[in-house]
Design a protein around this motif. Structure first.
Motif, mmCIF file in Angstrom:
data_model
loop_
_atom_site.group_PDB
_atom_site.id
_atom_site.type_symbol
_atom_site.label_atom_id
_atom_site.label_comp_id
_atom_site.label_asym_id
_atom_site.label_seq_id
_atom_site.Cartn_x
_atom_site.Cartn_y
_atom_site.Cartn_z
ATOM 1 N N LEU A 6 50.334 35.744 51.015
ATOM 2 C CA LEU A 6 49.865 34.579 50.276
ATOM 3 C C LEU A 6 50.110 34.719 48.790
ATOM 4 O O LEU A 6 50.026 35.822 48.218
ATOM 5 C CB LEU A 6 48.387 34.344 50.565
ATOM 6 C CG LEU A 6 48.119 33.686 51.932
ATOM 7 C CD1 LEU A 6 46.671 33.881 52.359
ATOM 8 C CD2 LEU A 6 48.464 32.205 51.872
ATOM 9 N N LYS A 7 50.395 33.579 48.164
ATOM 10 C CA LYS A 7 50.684 33.513 46.742
ATOM 11 C C LYS A 7 49.673 32.578 46.078
ATOM 12 O O LYS A 7 49.122 31.692 46.727
ATOM 13 C CB LYS A 7 52.098 32.968 46.521
ATOM 14 C CG LYS A 7 53.192 33.749 47.216
ATOM 15 C CD LYS A 7 54.538 33.073 47.012
ATOM 16 C CE LYS A 7 55.664 33.829 47.700
ATOM 17 N NZ LYS A 7 56.977 33.172 47.508
ATOM 18 N N THR A 41 41.977 29.721 48.651
ATOM 19 C CA THR A 41 42.150 30.110 47.255
ATOM 20 C C THR A 41 42.775 31.500 47.210
ATOM 21 O O THR A 41 42.226 32.445 47.777
ATOM 22 C CB THR A 41 40.808 30.130 46.507
ATOM 23 O OG1 THR A 41 40.201 28.832 46.603
ATOM 24 C CG2 THR A 41 41.009 30.476 45.035
ATOM 25 N N VAL A 42 43.912 31.581 46.551
ATOM 26 C CA VAL A 42 44.616 32.864 46.421
ATOM 27 C C VAL A 42 44.542 33.287 44.962
ATOM 28 O O VAL A 42 45.148 32.666 44.097
ATOM 29 C CB VAL A 42 46.073 32.756 46.884
ATOM 30 C CG1 VAL A 42 46.740 34.132 46.836
ATOM 31 C CG2 VAL A 42 46.149 32.161 48.276
ATOM 32 N N SER A 43 43.779 34.313 44.722
ATOM 33 C CA SER A 43 43.547 34.728 43.338
ATOM 34 C C SER A 43 43.116 36.181 43.308
ATOM 35 O O SER A 43 42.434 36.658 44.217
ATOM 36 C CB SER A 43 42.478 33.843 42.700
ATOM 37 O OG SER A 43 42.155 34.305 41.406
ATOM 38 N N LEU A 69 38.685 32.876 50.094
ATOM 39 C CA LEU A 69 39.281 33.483 48.907
ATOM 40 C C LEU A 69 40.004 34.753 49.331
ATOM 41 O O LEU A 69 39.408 35.604 50.007
ATOM 42 C CB LEU A 69 38.197 33.807 47.888
ATOM 43 C CG LEU A 69 38.616 34.606 46.652
ATOM 44 C CD1 LEU A 69 39.627 33.822 45.825
ATOM 45 C CD2 LEU A 69 37.384 34.972 45.815
ATOM 46 N N VAL A 70 41.250 34.884 48.920
ATOM 47 C CA VAL A 70 42.045 36.046 49.290
ATOM 48 C C VAL A 70 42.905 36.458 48.103
ATOM 49 O O VAL A 70 43.297 35.609 47.300
ATOM 50 C CB VAL A 70 42.909 35.738 50.540
ATOM 51 C CG1 VAL A 70 43.905 34.638 50.259
ATOM 52 C CG2 VAL A 70 43.573 36.984 51.073
ATOM 53 N N GLN A 71 43.187 37.727 48.016
ATOM 54 C CA GLN A 71 44.040 38.216 46.932
ATOM 55 C C GLN A 71 45.505 37.941 47.238
ATOM 56 O O GLN A 71 45.896 37.819 48.409
ATOM 57 C CB GLN A 71 43.832 39.717 46.741
ATOM 58 C CG GLN A 71 42.458 40.078 46.207
ATOM 59 C CD GLN A 71 42.355 41.553 45.877
ATOM 60 O OE1 GLN A 71 43.139 42.374 46.344
ATOM 61 N NE2 GLN A 71 41.372 41.906 45.049
ATOM 62 N N PRO A 72 46.320 37.829 46.210
ATOM 63 C CA PRO A 72 47.773 37.672 46.456
ATOM 64 C C PRO A 72 48.289 38.778 47.363
ATOM 65 O O PRO A 72 47.911 39.937 47.219
ATOM 66 C CB PRO A 72 48.361 37.771 45.046
ATOM 67 C CG PRO A 72 47.268 37.285 44.151
ATOM 68 C CD PRO A 72 45.999 37.789 44.770
ATOM 69 N N GLY A 73 49.139 38.377 48.305
ATOM 70 C CA GLY A 73 49.659 39.318 49.290
ATOM 71 C C GLY A 73 48.827 39.407 50.542
ATOM 72 O O GLY A 73 49.260 40.029 51.531
ATOM 73 N N GLY A 74 47.662 38.811 50.526
ATOM 74 C CA GLY A 74 46.768 38.858 51.675
ATOM 75 C C GLY A 74 47.118 37.845 52.750
ATOM 76 O O GLY A 74 48.117 37.123 52.645
#
Length: 114
Positions: free
Chosen positions: A85-86, A111-113, A11-16
């Motif tokens: 990431l988007k 998962t990008v959220s 799991l990663v945040q957008p832009g990560g």
């Protein structure tokens, strides 16, 4: 028999960023074209990036400039560096040979959220 084991998702945040690895048991030739694919829920599997001979690379338009595919023949491993990431990059990611696929591995979930 060649086996593919994908790892590195999460799991990663957008832009990560994330770096995926695909460990290939059994030897593979640098002449093979290896690729990363992804499949989002309810969608068909799509080719994201491919590499041939460790030099020639191709990318889907949706990931150009953000993803980089590479390989380490000594380790029999293919990597996918994913930057910026988007949310639309959310999917299961798989690697495989392009022209004559091996049995598919289990993939790794990205998962990008926020």
């Amino acid at each position: 028999q060649v086996q593919l084991v994908e790892s590195g998702g999460g799991l990663v945040q957008p832009g990560g960023s994330l770096r995926l690895s695909c460990a290939v048991s059994g030897s593979i030739s640098s002449r093979y074209t290896m690729a990363w694919y992804r499949q989002a829920p309810g969608k068909q599997r799509e080719l994201v990036a491919s590499i041939t001979g460790g030099v020639f690379r191709n990318y889907a338009d949706s990931v150009k400039g953000r993803f980089t595919i590479s390989g380490d023949s000594a380790k029999n491993t293919v990597y996918l560096q994913m930057n910026s990431l988007k949310p639309e990059d959310t999917a299961f990611y798989y690697c495989n040979r392009v022209d004559s696929p091996f049995s598919w591995g289990q993939g790794t979930q990205v998962t990008v959220s926020s």
